[in-house]
Design a protein around this motif. Structure first.
Motif, PDB file in Angstrom:
ATOM      1  N   THR A  65       5.238 -12.148 -42.190  1.00 56.04           N
ATOM      2  CA  THR A  65       3.880 -12.647 -42.398  1.00 56.04           C
ATOM      3  C   THR A  65       2.916 -11.487 -42.629  1.00 56.04           C
ATOM      4  OG1 THR A  65       4.362 -14.568 -41.037  1.00 56.04           O
ATOM      5  CG2 THR A  65       2.050 -14.039 -41.361  1.00 56.04           C
ATOM      6  N   ALA A  66       3.052 -10.433 -41.832  1.00 60.11           N
ATOM      7  CA  ALA A  66       2.184  -9.257 -41.989  1.00 60.11           C
ATOM      8  C   ALA A  66       2.393  -8.593 -43.343  1.00 60.11           C
ATOM      9  CB  ALA A  66       2.451  -8.266 -40.860  1.00 60.11           C
ATOM     10  N   ALA A  67       3.639  -8.507 -43.790  1.00 65.19           N
ATOM     11  CA  ALA A  67       3.922  -7.877 -45.084  1.00 65.19           C
ATOM     12  C   ALA A  67       3.223  -8.620 -46.213  1.00 65.19           C
ATOM     13  CB  ALA A  67       5.429  -7.827 -45.331  1.00 65.19           C
ATOM     14  N   ILE A  68       3.229  -9.930 -46.165  1.00 60.45           N
ATOM     15  CA  ILE A  68       2.574 -10.724 -47.209  1.00 60.45           C
ATOM     16  C   ILE A  68       1.071 -10.455 -47.204  1.00 60.45           C
ATOM     17  CG2 ILE A  68       1.973 -13.080 -47.914  1.00 60.45           C
ATOM     18  CD1 ILE A  68       4.803 -13.878 -46.778  1.00 60.45           C
ATOM     19  N   GLU A  69       0.469 -10.507 -46.030  1.00 61.61           N
ATOM     20  CA  GLU A  69      -0.974 -10.304 -45.932  1.00 61.61           C
ATOM     21  C   GLU A  69      -1.374  -8.861 -46.245  1.00 61.61           C
ATOM     22  OE1 GLU A  69      -2.765 -11.831 -42.406  1.00 61.61           O
ATOM     23  OE2 GLU A  69      -1.767 -13.770 -42.611  1.00 61.61           O
ATOM     24  N   LEU A  70      -0.625  -7.905 -45.720  1.00 57.47           N
ATOM     25  CA  LEU A  70      -0.986  -6.500 -45.913  1.00 57.47           C
ATOM     26  C   LEU A  70      -0.794  -6.038 -47.355  1.00 57.47           C
ATOM     27  CD1 LEU A  70       0.407  -5.001 -42.608  1.00 57.47           C
ATOM     28  CD2 LEU A  70      -1.998  -5.341 -43.240  1.00 57.47           C
ATOM     29  N   SER A  71       0.126  -6.656 -48.083  1.00 60.10           N
ATOM     30  CA  SER A  71       0.352  -6.242 -49.473  1.00 60.10           C
ATOM     31  C   SER A  71      -0.893  -6.465 -50.331  1.00 60.10           C
ATOM     32  CB  SER A  71       1.550  -6.983 -50.066  1.00 60.10           C
ATOM     33  OG  SER A  71       1.262  -8.350 -50.258  1.00 60.10           O
ATOM     34  N   VAL A 120      13.584   6.528 -48.521  1.00 60.52           N
ATOM     35  CA  VAL A 120      13.956   6.023 -49.845  1.00 60.52           C
ATOM     36  C   VAL A 120      13.305   4.674 -50.172  1.00 60.52           C
ATOM     37  CG1 VAL A 120      16.132   7.297 -49.856  1.00 60.52           C
ATOM     38  CG2 VAL A 120      16.104   4.905 -49.085  1.00 60.52           C
ATOM     39  N   ALA A 121      12.555   4.119 -49.233  1.00 59.66           N
ATOM     40  CA  ALA A 121      11.914   2.813 -49.446  1.00 59.66           C
ATOM     41  C   ALA A 121      10.899   2.888 -50.575  1.00 59.66           C
ATOM     42  CB  ALA A 121      11.228   2.363 -48.158  1.00 59.66           C
ATOM     43  N   GLU A 122      10.771   1.775 -51.285  1.00 58.70           N
ATOM     44  CA  GLU A 122       9.797   1.680 -52.369  1.00 58.70           C
ATOM     45  C   GLU A 122       8.736   0.652 -52.013  1.00 58.70           C
ATOM     46  OE1 GLU A 122      11.527   1.106 -56.226  1.00 58.70           O
ATOM     47  OE2 GLU A 122      13.214   2.407 -55.743  1.00 58.70           O
ATOM     48  N   ALA A 123       7.489   1.001 -52.304  1.00 58.26           N
ATOM     49  CA  ALA A 123       6.385   0.082 -52.011  1.00 58.26           C
ATOM     50  C   ALA A 123       6.458  -1.101 -52.966  1.00 58.26           C
ATOM     51  CB  ALA A 123       5.053   0.801 -52.176  1.00 58.26           C
ATOM     52  N   ASP A 124       6.704  -2.278 -52.402  1.00 60.31           N
ATOM     53  CA  ASP A 124       6.763  -3.471 -53.233  1.00 60.31           C
ATOM     54  C   ASP A 124       6.081  -4.658 -52.567  1.00 60.31           C
ATOM     55  OD1 ASP A 124       8.547  -4.102 -51.225  1.00 60.31           O
ATOM     56  OD2 ASP A 124      10.299  -4.261 -52.522  1.00 60.31           O
ATOM     57  N   GLY A 125       5.376  -4.399 -51.466  1.00 63.17           N
ATOM     58  CA  GLY A 125       4.674  -5.472 -50.780  1.00 63.17           C
ATOM     59  C   GLY A 125       5.580  -6.417 -50.022  1.00 63.17           C
ATOM     60  N   GLN A 126       6.853  -6.072 -49.912  1.00 65.36           N
ATOM     61  CA  GLN A 126       7.819  -6.924 -49.229  1.00 65.36           C
ATOM     62  C   GLN A 126       8.269  -6.274 -47.931  1.00 65.36           C
ATOM     63  OE1 GLN A 126       8.902  -9.999 -50.561  1.00 65.36           O
ATOM     64  NE2 GLN A 126       7.240  -9.566 -51.978  1.00 65.36           N
TER      65      GLN A 126
END
Length: 139
Positions: A65-71, A120-126
């Motif tokens: 839920t936080a990932a969706i809102e924070l993106s 190695v993570a990529e910013a994708d809002g997920q």
């Protein structure tokens, strides 16, 4: 149950809440949280561990839920829920006799895998829910 829920779900979310004001919206930022495979509803084949399992499932939902809102506010933010595998700690000691030797990890190994996945993570809002080997875990 309440204490386990507080420690495993509420404390990480309070930490994330305190971190948010410090994030630079224009910079890439990865945030990792220790989860566990036992928090996977889809992967639950053994049952048991009600409090711990429920607290990690709650953590995963809160992070999702936080990932969706924070993106929306932080397009370069990446959240990671990490399962370190069975790590040689006091928590796992009672269950280690059934764990193959090559699947019982030192804390140093688990930490190095966590750091690697954060790097190695990529910013994708997920939100990614990954194990120590970088494999996705079913929600």
């Amino acid at each position: 149950f309440h204490r386990v829920m507080e420690v495993n779900a509420l404390v990480p979310m309070r930490w994330l809440q305190a971190l948010i004001p410090l994030i630079d919206k224009s910079s890439f930022c990865t945030v990792g949280v220790l989860s566990a495979r036992v928090g996977s509803i889809g992967d639950n084949k053994l049952g048991g561990w009600y409090s711990y399992r429920s607290s990690k499932a709650a953590l995963n939902m809160l992070l999702k839920t936080a990932a969706i809102e924070l993106s929306r506010r932080f397009p370069k933010l990446k959240l990671l829920a990490f399962h370190p595998g069975t790590t040689d700690t006091l928590l796992s000691r009672p269950f280690q006799s059934t764990v193959p030797k090559d699947k019982l990890f030192s804390p140093e190994f688990a930490a190095s895998r966590f750091i690697h996945l954060l790097e190695v993570a990529e910013a994708d809002g997920q939100l990614d829910y990954l194990d120590w080997d970088g494999k996705h875990i079913a929600w």
